[in-house]
Design a protein around this motif. Structure first.
Motif, mmCIF file in Angstrom:
data_model
loop_
_atom_site.group_PDB
_atom_site.id
_atom_site.type_symbol
_atom_site.label_atom_id
_atom_site.label_comp_id
_atom_site.label_asym_id
_atom_site.label_seq_id
_atom_site.Cartn_x
_atom_site.Cartn_y
_atom_site.Cartn_z
ATOM 1 N N ARG A 109 0.845 -1.178 0.045
ATOM 2 C CA ARG A 109 -0.223 -0.077 -0.169
ATOM 3 C C ARG A 109 0.652 1.206 0.089
ATOM 4 N N SER A 110 1.975 0.927 0.327
ATOM 5 C CA SER A 110 2.889 2.255 0.652
ATOM 6 C C SER A 110 3.362 2.699 -0.488
ATOM 7 N N ASP A 111 3.935 1.797 -1.453
ATOM 8 C CA ASP A 111 4.658 2.275 -2.534
ATOM 9 C C ASP A 111 4.061 1.515 -3.963
ATOM 10 N N GLY A 112 3.236 0.549 -3.883
ATOM 11 C CA GLY A 112 2.945 -0.018 -5.077
ATOM 12 C C GLY A 112 3.953 -1.073 -5.348
ATOM 13 N N LYS A 113 4.814 -1.392 -4.613
ATOM 14 C CA LYS A 113 5.616 -2.428 -5.059
ATOM 15 C C LYS A 113 5.306 -3.819 -4.888
ATOM 16 N N LEU A 114 5.367 -4.801 -5.876
ATOM 17 C CA LEU A 114 5.051 -6.083 -5.913
ATOM 18 C C LEU A 114 5.467 -6.822 -4.911
ATOM 19 N N LYS A 115 4.799 -7.808 -4.289
ATOM 20 C CA LYS A 115 5.136 -8.592 -2.925
ATOM 21 C C LYS A 115 4.669 -9.904 -2.962
ATOM 22 N N LEU A 116 5.486 -10.869 -2.753
ATOM 23 C CA LEU A 116 4.992 -12.338 -2.435
ATOM 24 C C LEU A 116 4.482 -12.455 -1.005
ATOM 25 N N LEU A 117 3.173 -12.991 -1.008
ATOM 26 C CA LEU A 117 2.434 -13.218 -0.108
ATOM 27 C C LEU A 117 1.956 -14.873 0.080
ATOM 28 N N GLY A 118 1.867 -15.116 1.289
ATOM 29 C CA GLY A 118 1.309 -16.364 1.862
ATOM 30 C C GLY A 118 2.386 -17.367 2.378
ATOM 31 N N VAL A 128 9.994 -8.523 -1.194
ATOM 32 C CA VAL A 128 9.475 -7.412 -2.154
ATOM 33 C C VAL A 128 10.118 -7.514 -3.593
ATOM 34 N N ILE A 129 9.293 -7.276 -4.573
ATOM 35 C CA ILE A 129 9.842 -7.197 -5.956
ATOM 36 C C ILE A 129 10.121 -5.850 -6.422
ATOM 37 N N ASP A 130 11.275 -5.658 -7.298
ATOM 38 C CA ASP A 130 11.327 -4.388 -7.953
ATOM 39 C C ASP A 130 10.655 -4.094 -9.283
ATOM 40 N N ALA A 131 9.379 -4.068 -9.007
ATOM 41 C CA ALA A 131 8.255 -3.624 -9.780
ATOM 42 C C ALA A 131 7.258 -2.788 -9.162
ATOM 43 N N GLU A 132 7.043 -1.615 -9.538
ATOM 44 C CA GLU A 132 5.768 -0.867 -9.066
ATOM 45 C C GLU A 132 4.659 -0.956 -9.734
ATOM 46 N N LEU A 133 3.623 -1.174 -8.893
ATOM 47 C CA LEU A 133 2.001 -1.249 -9.739
ATOM 48 C C LEU A 133 1.571 0.098 -9.523
ATOM 49 N N PRO A 134 1.693 1.195 -10.645
ATOM 50 C CA PRO A 134 0.994 2.670 -10.302
ATOM 51 C C PRO A 134 -0.585 2.442 -10.149
ATOM 52 N N GLU A 135 -1.009 3.529 -9.594
ATOM 53 C CA GLU A 135 -2.341 3.791 -9.281
ATOM 54 C C GLU A 135 -2.961 4.091 -11.000
#
Length: 483
Positions: A109-118, A128-135
């Motif tokens: 939520r803070s910066d849109g970076k993709l993240k592996l969850l679970g 945390v993946i070095d790829a940002e999901l823009p709004e």
């Protein structure tokens, strides 16, 4: 462009399958609640869950999943900052709204970076993946698991942005059924075109998907466009992959939830909230890449057939052209010939209009047919029966311009109930017919004679046997049994 001798048979040209492009102005909007846990009447969340017998077999089995997403990062928190992510998609137990424990991917939520969850990621959880999901932008996100190689990949748009060695096999769940889920805990935005694959996928596969060619990926098991859904009508979605048992359902989650996201309440099918996204913000349609396809042209006896694109003229022979090319079709009969029609052989001999413009979308074989001169048909109808002559579906009005060359005509004859058709004769030949319908062709000028007779009290004169010629001989009357 090249021209070669016309030597290939029609059977060697197979049509190229084309997939109709979807209407991308329809997508699904998920609106996340500011408070998830106030009462048992609150909708805890919504997600698209793909549930089927196939989904049950995916524990410790390779798979991939992806979707187009357009998000707005919420400004509120869940349990303070203990769960500061929005879940985009994952493989999970049906009641685990936050894709936990499972294999999933989210966006911080803070910066849109993709993240592996679970928990299913093992030691990779929280990476945390070095790829940002823009709004407010459409992007394609996918995860892929290769259980044999113990490799996980993350894709963003057309590129692989992360590749990892898995520390454990992802397992099954106690709270079955399991599901491939799109959306979930904290998701706020829109989703379009969800895909599930029953094998790991490559960057080339993702590039096909992003180019709106997911059907070219052989492992595609589920594909949902949402374009057929109207707001509030159903929670079920059609799978574009025929024969697959992976069904998509829009679920509402009601009740309370613990911090792990396990729902203590009902999980019910709901109605989708169709996006109010306008054409300006809708997911843009991918531009199809032009491909070379074969164009074959056959003049046909009695004329010349040409196709032009404004710069080039294509005559009889074999050519290579690009899909998307617009061609004007022109058939020019030779002296003493009349055009019968222009046909697209690879489209079921569909007829093309002379002078029309067509767009090349696949291999094509275009040919023309001509008739040598025209003939006059004279109709003798002394009984005054009602009749109409057709060529195809069109009524023939000019009987002085009848075409030869095997062109088939249809004659419809209607008589009163107390009459019967005795015979229909073309030249010297009796035509066979049924229920007043007769077919014939013209090879020269000819006379068509329609003979009608009265039905006589329980008797009628039968239609003649084909080939019998009539002069002045006495006609036999057969017994007529009235129904």
């Amino acid at each position: 462009m090249r021209k070669t001798l016309l030597f290939l048979a029609m059977a060697m040209l197979m049509p190229v399958l084309s997939l109709a492009q979807a209407d991308y102005n329809k997508s699904l909007t998920f609106k996340s609640r500011t408070s998830f846990y106030t009462s048992t009447d609150d909708v805890v969340g919504v997600s698209i869950d793909l549930v089927g017998s196939t989904a049950q077999t995916f524990a410790e089995h390779s798979f991939a999943m992806g979707a187009w997403v357009r998000v707005q990062r919420p400004t509120y928190t869940y349990y303070g900052d203990q769960f500061p992510d929005m879940v985009l998609m994952g493989f999970r137990g049906l009641n685990h709204l936050n894709s936990n424990p499972c294999i999933g991917i989210g966006s911080q939520r803070s910066d849109g970076k993709l993240k592996l969850l679970g928990f299913g990621w093992g030691t990779l959880q929280g990476t945390v993946i070095d790829a940002e999901l823009p709004e407010n932008e459409w992007h394609y996100v996918a995860i892929s698991l290769d259980e044999e190689a113990m490799t996980a990949r993350v894709f963003f748009d057309s590129a692989m942005v992360g590749e990892y060695t898995m520390s454990k096999h992802h397992g099954s769940f106690d709270d079955t059924p399991v599901a491939f889920a799109f959306g979930g805990f904290g998701f706020n935005g829109a989703i379009d075109d969800c895909h599930v694959f029953d094998a790991a996928i490559t960057e080339a596969d993702v590039q096909n998907v992003v180019a709106d060619r997911p059907d070219q990926v052989s492992s595609l098991k589920g594909w949902y466009t949402f374009d057929e859904v109207a707001s509030g009508t159903t929670g079920q979605f059609a799978n574009q992959v025929s024969g697959s048992d992976v069904n998509a359902v829009y679920y509402n989650y009601r009740g309370t939830a613990d911090q792990s996201g396990l729902i203590s309440g009902s999980v019910t099918e709901g109605n989708p909230n169709m996006s109010a996204i306008t054409a300006e913000t809708a997911r843009p349609k991918a531009e199809a890449e032009a491909e070379e396809v074969m164009l074959m042209i056959e003049d046909g006896e009695g004329g010349v057939l040409t196709l032009t694109d404004g710069n080039n003229t294509y005559g009889e022979g074999e050519w290579t052209v690009l899909t998307g090319t617009e061609l004007t079709v022109t058939a020019t009969p030779a002296a003493g010939y009349t055009l019968v029609g222009i046909y697209d052989v690879l489209d079921g001999a569909a007829e093309l209009e002379n002078g029309s413009t067509i767009t090349v979308e696949r291999a094509m074989y275009i040919t023309a047919r001509y008739s040598e001169s025209t003939y006059t048909l004279t109709v003798v109808n002394e009984s005054g029966a009602d009749y109409t002559i057709y060529r195809g579906d069109a009524e023939v009005e000019d009987l002085t311009a009848m075409l030869g060359g095997g062109v088939e005509y249809t004659l419809n004859v209607t008589v009163p109930e107390d009459k019967t058709v005795e015979s229909v004769i073309l030249g010297d030949d009796v035509l066979e017919g049924s229920n007043g319908v007769y077919t014939f062709t013209m090879e020269s000028d000819a006379t068509l004679t329609i003979n009608v007779t009265d039905k006589v009290d329980g008797y009628c004169i039968p239609e003649p046997v084909a080939g019998r010629k009539y002069g002045t001989e006495t006609r036999r009357r057969d017994r007529y049994v009235s129904s």
